[in-house]
Design an enzyme around this catalytic site. Sequence first.
Site, mmCIF file in Angstrom:
data_model
loop_
_atom_site.group_PDB
_atom_site.id
_atom_site.type_symbol
_atom_site.label_atom_id
_atom_site.label_comp_id
_atom_site.label_asym_id
_atom_site.label_seq_id
_atom_site.Cartn_x
_atom_site.Cartn_y
_atom_site.Cartn_z
ATOM 1 N N LYS A 292 -2.224 5.833 1.637
ATOM 2 C CA LYS A 292 -1.595 6.438 2.801
ATOM 3 C C LYS A 292 -0.187 5.921 3.094
ATOM 4 O O LYS A 292 0.094 4.750 2.978
ATOM 5 C CB LYS A 292 -2.455 6.188 4.061
ATOM 6 C CG LYS A 292 -3.749 6.959 4.096
ATOM 7 C CD LYS A 292 -3.558 8.470 4.164
ATOM 8 C CE LYS A 292 -3.072 8.955 5.506
ATOM 9 N NZ LYS A 292 -4.079 8.861 6.541
ATOM 10 N N GLU A 299 5.370 10.512 14.806
ATOM 11 C CA GLU A 299 4.120 10.706 15.563
ATOM 12 C C GLU A 299 4.198 10.063 16.944
ATOM 13 O O GLU A 299 3.781 10.633 17.948
ATOM 14 C CB GLU A 299 2.932 10.089 14.810
ATOM 15 C CG GLU A 299 2.515 10.847 13.579
ATOM 16 C CD GLU A 299 1.397 10.096 12.850
ATOM 17 O OE1 GLU A 299 0.236 10.289 13.214
ATOM 18 O OE2 GLU A 299 1.703 9.306 11.941
#
Length: 465
Positions: A292, A299
């Site tokens: 990841k 965000e």
Amino acid sequence: MSAGDGDKSSNQQWGGRFSEGVDAFVARFTASIDFDRRLYRHDIQGSVAHANMLHQAGLLTEEELKAIISGLEGILEDIEQDRIDWSIELEDIHMNIEARLTDRIGDAGKKLHTGRSRNDQVATDIRLWLRDEIDNISVELKRLQAGLLDVAEREADTIMPGFTHLQTAQPVTFGHHLMAWFEMLVRDFERLQDCRKRVNVSPLGAAALAGTTYPINREMTASALGFDRPTNNSLDSVSDRDFAIEFCAAGTLIMTHLSRMSEELVLWTSAQFNFIELPDRFCTGSSIMPQKKNPDVPELVRGKTGRVNGHLVSLLTLMKSQPLAYNKDNQEDKEPLFDTVDTLRDCLRAFADMIPHIQAKKESMLEAARRGFSTATDLADYLVRQGMPFRNAHEVVGKAVAFGLQESRDLSEMTLDELKAFSDTIEQDVFDVLTLEGSVSARNHLGGTAPEQVRKAVKNAREAL
Ligand code: ARG
């Protein structure tokens, strides 16, 4: 207890009227020093201007003025060196500084509050503070705009799918998309500057609510503090917080824009889109999934929009139905306003730092634009230029798309004969309009997506910036 020399346990700034000290919980409940101390510099700035004016009006001797000014300078230094014990009993920044001044210089300190109230004082402080913060935020906003222009210029020819309903619509250039973001920020900047005009007026001299009996000079303090003018009505001066609400409203739109950009950045970094790469330093990994790379910065910016929206609603609700003039309610204006400023500054900074380093994955963008029949409108326009009414052309191309879907082929991948089956007026030159490059460069007018227009828009924007 003699008049004026209060004892600490009592209401020391207004001891005269009170027979008992304030309850310890109430002292904490009503105090604002924990948060309003960040106004210290502007509070001192306002006091210096007020003292100079009192001197000019004959209300302070030369000596008293000098003592006050040097006392305030000393306090400023103490605060900046973190040498101050803030006192809850002294409630707020205004009384903490004033009490400290009297500790330092004696009775002259007690004269500073002549012809002034904390009501006009706090309104003055917030306006001075917010004016500076608007200027700081404007600098970050411009830095982000400048970064966007650089990337837009670099990516003027880069082709990506443009979306409506998040479905592939028509090809656009990446530079054009970034210039759309830029335009949002142009309006944000204008809104901040417009709000600044209404921030930049001086309530000082309104005193508690009705003005004062002393021969004060409000023009003098207004101009010493760099305000455009004094306010017109003393009641309005101490109770108006429109300027803070307006600022927060401008802030919510900035955050709305940043959250929209964030959302696109998040989508574009996903494996499904794969349009851009964010530098590693703006991302984090996962504690469990080794593969990841999370776009945390956009965000978080997207998430922080919520609190700024909340602050706007807090302030609107705070002011709703408040009778004139000052009410203690107004002490609640600070935390939402402060947090709005902090959030805006951080989010704009994060974006200004990050945007210049986003890397376009051109091949992947191009590939995505090739999928989804993004040049279908171009084929319809081609048929219209041959004399077919637009509605008929729409129908014809719709059938061609259905055929393409069935065959898993884009319009540009069909043979001339296959296309002719939908309309015999189609000739070899159709392939010029079916290419992505042809499609974008044909939209060559003010506001269009053609690379030439993007370059022009960047040039104009750079001059305006
Ligand atoms: N701490 C107060 C505020 O933030 C200052 C003004 C207090 N005025 C008063 N009359 N209690 O609004």
